[in-house]
Motif scaffolding. Structure first.
Motif, PDB file in Angstrom:
ATOM      1  N   PHE A 306       0.826  -1.209   0.000  1.00  0.00           N
ATOM      2  CA  PHE A 306       0.000   0.000   0.000  1.00  0.00           C
ATOM      3  C   PHE A 306       0.865   1.266   0.000  1.00  0.00           C
ATOM      4  O   PHE A 306       0.608   2.208  -0.758  1.00  0.00           O
ATOM      5  CB  PHE A 306      -0.919  -0.019   1.219  1.00  0.00           C
ATOM      6  N   PHE A 307       1.903   1.285   0.839  1.00  0.00           N
ATOM      7  CA  PHE A 307       2.790   2.438   0.876  1.00  0.00           C
ATOM      8  C   PHE A 307       3.536   2.612  -0.452  1.00  0.00           C
ATOM      9  O   PHE A 307       3.695   3.738  -0.944  1.00  0.00           O
ATOM     10  CB  PHE A 307       3.792   2.296   2.018  1.00  0.00           C
ATOM     11  N   SER A 308       3.987   1.518  -1.035  1.00  0.00           N
ATOM     12  CA  SER A 308       4.724   1.601  -2.301  1.00  0.00           C
ATOM     13  C   SER A 308       3.834   2.109  -3.427  1.00  0.00           C
ATOM     14  O   SER A 308       4.243   2.965  -4.228  1.00  0.00           O
ATOM     15  CB  SER A 308       5.301   0.230  -2.655  1.00  0.00           C
ATOM     16  N   VAL A 309       2.603   1.594  -3.489  1.00  0.00           N
ATOM     17  CA  VAL A 309       1.681   2.046  -4.532  1.00  0.00           C
ATOM     18  C   VAL A 309       1.302   3.507  -4.320  1.00  0.00           C
ATOM     19  O   VAL A 309       1.171   4.287  -5.285  1.00  0.00           O
ATOM     20  CB  VAL A 309       0.442   1.140  -4.557  1.00  0.00           C
ATOM     21  N   SER A 310       1.141   3.904  -3.069  1.00  0.00           N
ATOM     22  CA  SER A 310       0.819   5.310  -2.778  1.00  0.00           C
ATOM     23  C   SER A 310       1.945   6.227  -3.246  1.00  0.00           C
ATOM     24  O   SER A 310       1.692   7.271  -3.876  1.00  0.00           O
ATOM     25  CB  SER A 310       0.571   5.494  -1.280  1.00  0.00           C
ATOM     26  N   LEU A 311       3.189   5.855  -2.945  1.00  0.00           N
ATOM     27  CA  LEU A 311       4.318   6.662  -3.394  1.00  0.00           C
ATOM     28  C   LEU A 311       4.411   6.665  -4.913  1.00  0.00           C
ATOM     29  O   LEU A 311       4.709   7.710  -5.521  1.00  0.00           O
ATOM     30  CB  LEU A 311       5.607   6.119  -2.774  1.00  0.00           C
ATOM     31  N   ALA A 312       4.135   5.530  -5.547  1.00  0.00           N
ATOM     32  CA  ALA A 312       4.169   5.471  -7.008  1.00  0.00           C
ATOM     33  C   ALA A 312       3.098   6.377  -7.619  1.00  0.00           C
ATOM     34  O   ALA A 312       3.342   7.049  -8.637  1.00  0.00           O
ATOM     35  CB  ALA A 312       3.987   4.025  -7.475  1.00  0.00           C
ATOM     36  N   LEU A 313       1.910   6.413  -7.011  1.00  0.00           N
ATOM     37  CA  LEU A 313       0.861   7.299  -7.523  1.00  0.00           C
ATOM     38  C   LEU A 313       1.232   8.769  -7.340  1.00  0.00           C
ATOM     39  O   LEU A 313       0.929   9.602  -8.202  1.00  0.00           O
ATOM     40  CB  LEU A 313      -0.450   6.998  -6.809  1.00  0.00           C
ATOM     41  N   MET A 314       1.882   9.096  -6.242  1.00  0.00           N
ATOM     42  CA  MET A 314       2.318  10.475  -6.044  1.00  0.00           C
ATOM     43  C   MET A 314       3.328  10.888  -7.104  1.00  0.00           C
ATOM     44  O   MET A 314       3.255  11.990  -7.675  1.00  0.00           O
ATOM     45  CB  MET A 314       2.923  10.629  -4.640  1.00  0.00           C
ATOM     46  N   VAL A 315       4.283  10.008  -7.374  1.00  0.00           N
ATOM     47  CA  VAL A 315       5.281  10.309  -8.407  1.00  0.00           C
ATOM     48  C   VAL A 315       4.612  10.402  -9.771  1.00  0.00           C
ATOM     49  O   VAL A 315       4.933  11.290 -10.582  1.00  0.00           O
ATOM     50  CB  VAL A 315       6.389   9.234  -8.397  1.00  0.00           C
ATOM     51  N   ALA A 316       3.677   9.498 -10.053  1.00  0.00           N
ATOM     52  CA  ALA A 316       2.968   9.545 -11.335  1.00  0.00           C
ATOM     53  C   ALA A 316       2.168  10.829 -11.476  1.00  0.00           C
ATOM     54  O   ALA A 316       2.114  11.423 -12.573  1.00  0.00           O
ATOM     55  CB  ALA A 316       2.056   8.327 -11.468  1.00  0.00           C
ATOM     56  N   SER A 317       1.539  11.281 -10.391  1.00  0.00           N
ATOM     57  CA  SER A 317       0.780  12.534 -10.463  1.00  0.00           C
ATOM     58  C   SER A 317       1.700  13.726 -10.691  1.00  0.00           C
ATOM     59  O   SER A 317       1.338  14.675 -11.402  1.00  0.00           O
ATOM     60  CB  SER A 317      -0.017  12.726  -9.179  1.00  0.00           C
ATOM     61  N   LEU A 318       2.923  13.696 -10.114  1.00  0.00           N
ATOM     62  CA  LEU A 318       3.874  14.779 -10.359  1.00  0.00           C
ATOM     63  C   LEU A 318       4.332  14.778 -11.817  1.00  0.00           C
ATOM     64  O   LEU A 318       4.386  15.842 -12.467  1.00  0.00           O
ATOM     65  CB  LEU A 318       5.069  14.638  -9.423  1.00  0.00           C
ATOM     66  N   LEU A 319       4.647  13.610 -12.345  1.00  0.00           N
ATOM     67  CA  LEU A 319       5.048  13.534 -13.752  1.00  0.00           C
ATOM     68  C   LEU A 319       3.911  13.970 -14.669  1.00  0.00           C
ATOM     69  O   LEU A 319       4.136  14.630 -15.687  1.00  0.00           O
ATOM     70  CB  LEU A 319       5.492  12.110 -14.086  1.00  0.00           C
TER      71      LEU A 319
END
Length: 471
Positions: A306-319
């Protein structure tokens, strides 16, 4: 000398036929008389299994009481707990009269009696249990051995549903050497009675809660035969409140804030810097809370995913924000979007995110450098000048130099108007790219919503299941 040995052998054989020891005779109802009798009849035979014949099987009953759950170490896969072990067996042929000896039971030193070699099969650490020096001996030959044990045993942890996990750790009590024909282990109390007593006496209420206890007899194969034992399953449930407050709730707050950042205008520079700050804060949060997460080599907790996917979504939203900002400011310099991208995003993805495509404008855009025919000079005669001023010009008035200035001014105004119109309206390719960016932005926003709802439902379901699990 030979006659004395013969008499001793006959006496020993007679004692084996009639019992391990004979009935004790006390000279007076006092401790000294009883211990003198035990010293004569019982204590010298402490190296022998207390049965009439070698072929007889000694029944040893066992029960335990869980006093406290000290620690469950996920890294070393070890369970540390404190239990009370009660062993009971009978010494064949031993008895004494209560009135003659003055008591029905007496405590005797442990080293004076034969003690069964019962061990915990899962024991992996040096025995640091409190030492007990005595056991109870009854006038019927019954021995009662109550011993506290600090257990450090192996336990295979399943931490996939952390912090709502339930662990099943087993403790197997069996003779270390004696085979089933010599010593047989039996249960003296049921698992339900052990659970009820353990809940009453348990004083240590830490991270783990005792949910259930199950027991079953086992038969283990050995090289020289087989031995019996009793296997207890200790079922423990983690108290998740600490991890919910310190891990899940802050993470959900940061994810929710990142979700609402989509409400900021995509072309705003503050949106990208805001998301960058959130990613930095989430990374620091994970580093601080990393010690609370269990670490094992055979499984990964669902919370870590859950934490890894959350961080991945944050990075994806920034990109995605960087991409949208680039499209908003530089779309006029792009060529037409590829047809497959336009069809995929504007025809299908736009319908999914409920964002209808923008209709193309029917206005004709005029070039800044129109052809010569379109830029033919406007002939303004001197007759038209009075219509502007309102005066009646005299007949046959010659042209004035102001007409040339008016013609140049008309060309400049037309060019300025066309440039402004092109700047604000843009061409069709720029509008298409901006529409693609808006659809992608809306799609990632919807993906965020689905992810948060799915995580919330999953966490609530796992929590309800762990609370409802009994046994």
């Amino acid at each position: 000398m030979i006659e004395i040995k013969t008499l001793g052998l006959i006496f020993f054989s007679f004692s084996l036929l009639h019992g391990f020891v004979a009935a004790l005779n006390c000279t007076s109802p006092g401790p000294e008389s009883l211990f003198d009798a035990l010293e004569r009849e019982l204590f010298p035979r402490k190296l022998l299994r207390p049965v009439k014949r070698f072929s007889d099987t000694l029944n040893v009953s066992i029960t335990i009481t869980v006093v406290g759950i000290l620690e469950l170490n996920e890294k070393t896969q070890a369970l540390t707990m404190f239990i009370l072990q009660v062993l009971e067996w009978d010494i064949a042929g031993l008895s004494w009269d209560e009135e003659e000896c003055g008591t029905t039971r007496v405590s005797v030193p442990r080293e004076k009696l034969w003690i069964p070699d019962v061990q915990i099969r899962e024991f992996v650490h040096e025995d640091e249990s409190p030492q007990t020096s005595s056991v109870y001996l009854y006038n019927t030959g019954h021995v009662y051995d109550d011993k506290p044990i600090r257990v450090v045993a192996t336990c295979k942890f399943v931490i996939y549903t952390f912090p709502f996990d339930i662990q099943n750790c087993s403790l197997t009590f069996k003779p270390y050497l004696h085979v089933a024909a010599d010593v047989r282990m039996i249960q003296s109390t049921t698992a339900a009675e052990i659970l009820e007593e353990s809940r009453q006496v348990m004083q240590i209420k830490g991270e783990w809660e005792l949910v259930d206890i199950k027991s079953a007899p086992i038969n283990l194969k050995m090289t020289n035969g087989s031995n019996t034992g009793v296997k207890y399953h200790i079922i423990l449930r983690r108290r998740p409140l600490l991890y919910v407050v310190n891990l899940l709730i802050p993470s959900c707050f940061l994810i929710t804030v990142d979700l609402f950042s989509f409400l900021l205008p995509p072309h705003s520079v503050d949106r990208s810097s805001f998301k960058m700050t959130l990613i930095l804060g989430y990374t620091v949060f994970l580093l601080i809370m990393n010690d609370l997460l269990p670490v094992t080599g055979n499984a990964t907790p669902l919370m870590s995913v859950f934490f890894s996917v959350s961080l991945a979504l944050m990075v994806a939203s920034l990109l995605e924000t960087v991409l949208i900002t680039n499209i908003q400011f530089s779309s006029s310099q792009y060529s037409a979007a590829p047809r497959w991208l336009s069809v995929l995003v504007l025809r299908y993805l736009a319908v999914i995110v409920c964002l209808p495509p923008i209709k193309k404008s029917n206005r004709v855009t005029v070039s800044l450098h129109p052809p010569a025919a379109a830029m033919s000079p406007i002939i303004i005669s001197s007759r038209d000048l009075p219509s502007v001023s309102g005066d009646t010009p005299p007949a046959n008035t010659p042209p004035v130099p102001a007409l040339d200035q008016l013609r140049k001014l008309s060309k400049d105004l037309t060019a300025i108007r066309l440039q402004i119109d092109k700047h604000f309206q843009g061409n069709s390719a720029s509008q298409e790219w901006q529409m693609i960016g808006a659809v992608i932005d809306r799609f990632l926003f919807g993906l965020y919503l689905v992810f948060i709802l799915a995580c919330f439902v999953t966490i609530v379901c796992i929590w309800i299941w762990s609370q409802a699990h009994v046994g």
